[in-house]
Design an enzyme around this catalytic site. Sequence first.
Site, PDB file in Angstrom:
ATOM      1  CE  LYS A  56      -3.911   1.981   2.452  1.00 52.35           C
ATOM      2  NZ  LYS A  56      -4.849   1.513   3.822  1.00 52.35           N
ATOM      3  CB  SER A 134      -8.056   3.339   2.962  1.00 49.04           C
ATOM      4  OG  SER A 134      -7.017   3.187   3.705  1.00 49.04           O
ATOM      5  CB  SER A 158      -8.504   0.445   5.802  1.00 48.86           C
ATOM      6  OG  SER A 158      -9.073   1.587   5.875  1.00 48.86           O
TER       7      SER A 158
END
Length: 480
Positions: A56, A134, A158
């Site tokens: 990420k 996210s 997330s």
Amino acid sequence: MELAEETCARLARVGPRYNAVATVTRERALAEAKRADAALGRRERRPLLGIPYGAKDLLAAKGAPTTWGAPPYRDQVIDMDATAIAKLRRAGAVLAAKLAMVELAGGGGYRYPSASLQGPGRNPWNTERWSGGSSSGSGAAVAGGLVAYALGSETSGSIGTPSAYCGVTGLRPTYGLVSRHGAMALSWTLDKIGPMARSADECAVVLEAIAGPDSADATASGRRFKPLDTRPAAAAVKRARVAFAEEDIEDHASEEAKRALERGKRARVAFAEEDIEDHASAEAKRALERGLAEFRKIAPKFARATLPALPFGPLVSTVYAAEGATIFAGLIEGERFEELVDTRQKAGLRASLDIRARDYLQAMRLRSAVSTAFAEMFKNADVILSVGRTITATPITQALDQPGLTASNPQQTKRPGNTGLIAAGNLAGLPAIFFPCGFGTDGMPVGLQLVGPPFSEPLLVALASAYQRATDHHTKRPME
């Protein structure tokens, strides 16, 4: 080297289809793959040696931008490796890509999946559906076969949401088990970094590599992780006591659940009924029921247990909004703030600057009540089982403040149970594992989650692994 080349080419070719990739780190991947080939030549055998992965884009990595998914940081380069990435490098893993994410990991709250530098995360099972936030790129990249595994992060959902929506396995570790040094902070007291992969066993391999002490992160617990061996794992699964609330899936709350809700109202507990997440949607319900039946065969010792009626959603949002406003105050009050994509998110970040100390401290005080409630539940249960998400992935154009409204389920009712488990578990810093259990009637993945006491990751992995050995949901892959 061949695997690294092929992975980077696939990331570049297919990644844009899902808006999953921030940067393909081809030069670094080939250098790490070359070292892995040399190690293999020396007959070294390490589980992650030479395996490409993605991280990420809130994790710093040498040689690549770290954009935090946000236009104001599109050119940001942090010349270091986050501790989690450094540990994977020492394990011989190959970083092939920085993966897309919702801008600032959703700080301030966002209304549309398009709140990202790369655009809305598209789900490999249906590119008109959201991959979840996210960690949108991490979920899509694993589901779409772009990488074998990915690192995501969770403040409140997330890792869990992309795992449920994309049909992959995600492991949220206990707060402090994995160092956050080199990662963008959204909430100092909530943020956690964890793996997303095809299976629980694969997540365990990654977690074993990234967990452990780090002098650069004062919040690191110093604890390590090691999965249970075969026999202890089988014994642990057999004796595991599972807490479950049937209203998480069933259409009608039990009389006991209704009485619990009424007790909460009479006691003047501060919560709104709309803060309690909806029961399973029509699309997801059948798959969740089958998944529950399958899980009962693996671990049959079920007992009813529910969380107390507390406003878990508002509590967690107050904490990360107040902490995030402090972290991003310079951006919020600066010239580049308007470059952020989502209008609601910008309004939320501005409003976060005005959160009163009293409100933040009240939320922190109530966190203790949440932890106490979990401790009481774990006196009679070893783990809590619930849905990963009560719904399947929403359309990428749908506003996220109305996730339960679908054509076949336009008016869901609110009820208690354990569907607030994601927010509550994050408030208490508890570990969780999310794993697929089938598909909804709309063809989209559906999943379950298990939550355990602090540092119970070995048991969570053992249970999810036993379920995955008995089923094949985690082996399903979307057609390109």
